[in-house]
Design an enzyme around this catalytic site. Structure first.
Site, PDB file in Angstrom:
ATOM      1  CD  GLU A  86      33.501   5.470 -11.727  1.00 58.21           C
ATOM      2  OE1 GLU A  86      34.243   5.194 -12.693  1.00 58.21           O
ATOM      3  OE2 GLU A  86      33.284   4.672 -10.799  1.00 58.21           O
ATOM      4  CB  SER A 124     -28.687   2.978   6.353  1.00 57.94           C
ATOM      5  OG  SER A 124     -29.637   2.005   6.717  1.00 57.94           O
TER       6      SER A 124
END
Length: 782
Positions: free
Chosen positions: A89, A347
């Site tokens: 590019e 519990s």
């Protein structure tokens, strides 16, 4: 000459001033233009993403247009991609001032020669200018793009401009940025791109819809090969490497939208606006557990959900977070986060009570506790399973999660003190209407959360220290002490099935899964908490709207899920590396022999050692058997008597009397003792010549109407059995328990009447005001 020389000097001075003013004026104009028309960077919509620790996207929040961007820094992108991008590019990106005049002239000549636009001549800076400020493809649009490009170069560094491109370049559909493209098309972070993949992704922004590799693989391959040719032409990559890459076909990972850990993502993004939130989660484990949850979805009752946490105990990093069984299932309240929801813990708090009692010197691991009907003012707890079990050790009571021994222990330790110690360690509990803690807290009479309980169980994995969960890598580890290392070690060994003491040379160096269940009142919450050598696992199952689900309890519902998660961790090589953590016995933990019913060590052959047991001890402490309030009036566990030379019991002032001590079992345990251990057999026969001083006696509490271990059948033609049991003796009011649950009686509380329609084994117990207990076992058959 002098005049001309002076005039020439004045000319150049004026020219210098002109150019200086021109430069200053231009700078002022540029500054003013930059202020009037700033770069529209802040106006860009922001997308957000939550990732696993390795960068894998877990969940995304797209911008207002539904676009997915995954922000990255330059250092997080593969060098192969940067080489391919800049070579193809903009080779002179790092050198030009934003535009490349030669490229513009070449593009203009090519476009005029071909009669159309075949080349744009845009640099990466110019492409970024168009990305942040779109404009029409006209002459005036190009001038606007060039102006924005200079503005970019003046305002930002080259690195910043390149990072904008990396995050904004279009890749087809709703994808923007190299990271979004890399994860979507290839299933990997951009830092791991191969040369071929880098070349492919470098060219896609040129025509993202035309070159989409998932739709047009041949076009994408041809475009990739153009990039490869350019790389070879400029000798960035060798021709040999390029030729090898050309042989590679376009391979794409199955395209998936990141949809993992949605409730954790919501939790972590609720109060911050960061574009990237990195978590400690392991993406693979998260995916496996979400699949596990989906499998369980169809086995659970309607409208039932689940929560699962997996935490690495050495770092407290959360590795998996399942907030609901299915985020998209509204019928199961899928968007309710059960990990952070307040629920009854059942519990699950019992291990911490036993550990604190060890540290306080109230018990040792094998101390005698009483699983018998008891009353604490208006509070009369029962057991979750059927019936009572009489004399039990502390370790047995904890492993079997018996309620009455835990309440007995909390009564001795103090519920306010217990909850204060938990709160000080960072484990807050919630009580309705801000009421004070009561004995019910140990059976689930309070509120807690799965994430907080998981933090609490870190005490068993971290030598007694409760550590906070870490959801993000940058969070610091925070911890507070709850138990001593020795108490935490003993409780963990008990829950891991190693309550029986062993010498160090035969004691396993690592503990198997230590686990504890919990079930709240009315079967609303089913819990299973586990600690293995490397991880803490928390599981909750229930309805988020707190509706009871009959038959849903910890062992049946949550434990199978816990075991599946544990097995997954054990069999995975990735996690198995953390499972070799050794668990050496702390110096404070020893092994001692104690005797029941007194609870202390006695010499061999001592008549008061009615049952000998090996026990883990803390700091060598062997406390006496814990007596419940009021039992001291019943003689306690060790009474002093006077006997004569014939061994008969006499008064203290009788001739030939001498004192002896006799260890007696606590009176409420009588129904569960063999005849030889009961008081009438253990106490010496009174002497008739000089009898002991008599004490006001309470007559024994008896049950009449059915003999012990009887098999009962309904009358012919009936499907149910009418049962009537009378109590005799004892003192005061009675409280009746059938299979461990208190039941009301019709009429006089000295008589128990009920109708039984189900066959099976039953245990009926009655408790009077003197704490005497009588128990009857029978079976109903048809």
């Amino acid at each position: 000459m002098t005049w001309r020389g002076g005039a020439r000097s004045i000319f150049w001075v004026r020219m210098a001033r002109f150019f200086l003013l021109l430069i200053l004026g231009g700078g002022v104009l540029l500054w003013a233009a930059n202020r009037l028309w700033p770069l529209p960077l802040k106006a860009l919509p922001v997308a957000r993403v939550v990732t696993a620790q390795d960068g894998t996207p877990l969940w995304r929040y797209a911008d207002a247009q539904g676009v997915w961007r995954y922000p990255v820094k330059l250092e997080q992108v593969s060098p192969y991609y940067l080489e391919a991008l800049l070579t193809y590019e903009d080779r002179w990106y790092w050198d030009h001032p934003g535009i490349n005049p030669l490229s513009l002239l070449r593009a203009t000549w090519q476009n005029l020669h071909s009669g159309g636009i075949v080349s744009g001549g845009s640099t990466l800076s110019m492409q970024v200018a168009r990305l942040i400020d779109p404009h029409p493809r006209t002459f005036t649009g190009k001038l606007r793009q060039i102006a924005r490009t200079f503005q970019l170069e003046w305002t930002l560094s080259k690195k910043q401009i390149l990072e904008i491109y990396l995050n904004r370049a279009p890749y087809g559909g709703t994808l923007q940025g190299i990271a979004a493209a890399s994860w979507t098309y290839l299933g990997k972070p951009p830092s791991e791109l191969t040369p071929g993949e880098a070349a492919l992704l470098a060219v896609l922004p040129q025509a993202p819809s035309h070159l989409r590799p998932d739709r047009f693989p041949e076009r994408a391959k041809a475009a990739r090969d153009k990039v490869l040719a350019r790389l070879a032409e400029y000798h960035v990559w060798s021709q040999k490497r390029v030729d090898e890459i050309r042989q590679e076909s376009i391979w794409l990972a199955p395209r998936q939208v990141p949809q993992l850990a949605p409730l954790l993502a919501r939790r972590l993004t609720a109060n911050n606006k960061r574009s990237v939130v990195t978590t400690t989660l392991d993406a693979t484990l998260q995916r496996q557990l979400e699949a596990l949850a989906t499998g369980w979805k169809h086995q659970l009752p309607p409208k039932t959900s689940m929560g699962v946490l997996v935490v690495e105990s050495s770092t407290m990093a959360v590795k998996a977070y399942i907030g609901s069984v299915d985020f998209n299932d509204d019928a199961r309240f899928g968007q309710v986060d059960t990990v952070s929801a307040w629920r009854s813990p059942g519990s699950t708090l019992k291990p911490f009570l036993y550990g604190l009692a060890l540290d306080d010197g109230l018990i040792s691991a094998e101390s005698l506790l009483q699983d018998v009907p008891r009353r604490f003012g208006d509070y009369r707890p029962g057991n979750f399973d059927t019936g009572f079990h009489g004399p039990v050790s502390a370790s047995e009571a904890l492993v079997r999660s018996l309620n009455l021994p835990a309440v007995q222990l909390l009564d001795a330790y103090g519920p306010k003190r217990f909850t204060a110690n938990l709160r000080n360690a960072g484990i807050p509990l919630r009580f309705p209407n801000a009421s004070d803690p009561s004995l019910a807290v140990i059976l689930g009479g309070t509120g807690s959360r799965l994430d907080q309980l998981t933090e609490a169980y870190s005490a068993l994995a971290r030598g007694g220290n409760v550590a906070k969960l870490r959801f993000e890598p940058e969070q610091h580890l925070q911890q507070r002490r709850l138990l001593s290392p020795g108490a935490a070690w003993i409780i963990r060994r008990i829950l891991g099935g190693q309550a029986l003491p062993q010498p160090d040379d035969s004691l396993p160096g690592t503990v198997p899964l230590a686990w504890k269940t919990g079930t709240s009142y009315g079967y609303r919450d089913a819990w299973a908490m586990g600690v293995n050598p490397g991880y803490i696992i928390g599981v909750w199952v229930g309805r988020p709207d707190a509706t009871p689900v009959a038959g849903q309890f910890g062992y049946a519902t949550a434990v199978p899920i816990l075991n599946q998660v544990n097995n997954l961790l054990i069999t995975s090589a990735r996690f198995n590396a953390h499972m070799a953590v050794t668990d050496p016995r702390p110096a404070s933990v020893g092994i001692s022999t104690l005797c029941w019913p007194g609870g202390q060590s006695l010499e061999a052959g001592d008549a008061n050692c009615r049952q000998q047991r090996q026990s883990w001890t803390l700091d060598g402490t062997l406390p006496p058997t814990l007596a419940a309030p009021g039992q001291e009036l019943q003689g306690g566990s060790l009474v002093t008597l006077w006997t004569n030379s014939q061994g008969k019991q006499v008064a203290a002032n009788c001739p030939d009397s001498h004192s002896v001590q006799v260890a007696l079992w606590p009176l409420p345990l009588e129904p569960w003792l063999p005849q030889s251990e009961r008081r009438n057999q253990r106490l010496p026969t009174p002497d008739t010549v000089c009898p002991p001083l008599s004490k006001p006696a309470i007559s024994p509490l008896l049950l009449i109407g059915v003999r012990q271990n009887a098999i009962l059948k309904p009358l012919p033609g009936k499907n149910s059995l009418d049962l009537r049991i009378e109590s005799q003796g004892g003192a005061g009011q009675r409280w009746w328990f059938l299979n461990g649950e208190q039941v009301e009686t019709a009429g006089s509380n000295r008589t128990f009447q009920t109708t039984l329609s189900q066959p099976g084994h039953y245990q009926l117990s009655v408790l009077d005001e003197s704490s005497q207990v009588s128990t009857l076992d029978f079976t109903v058959d048809r």
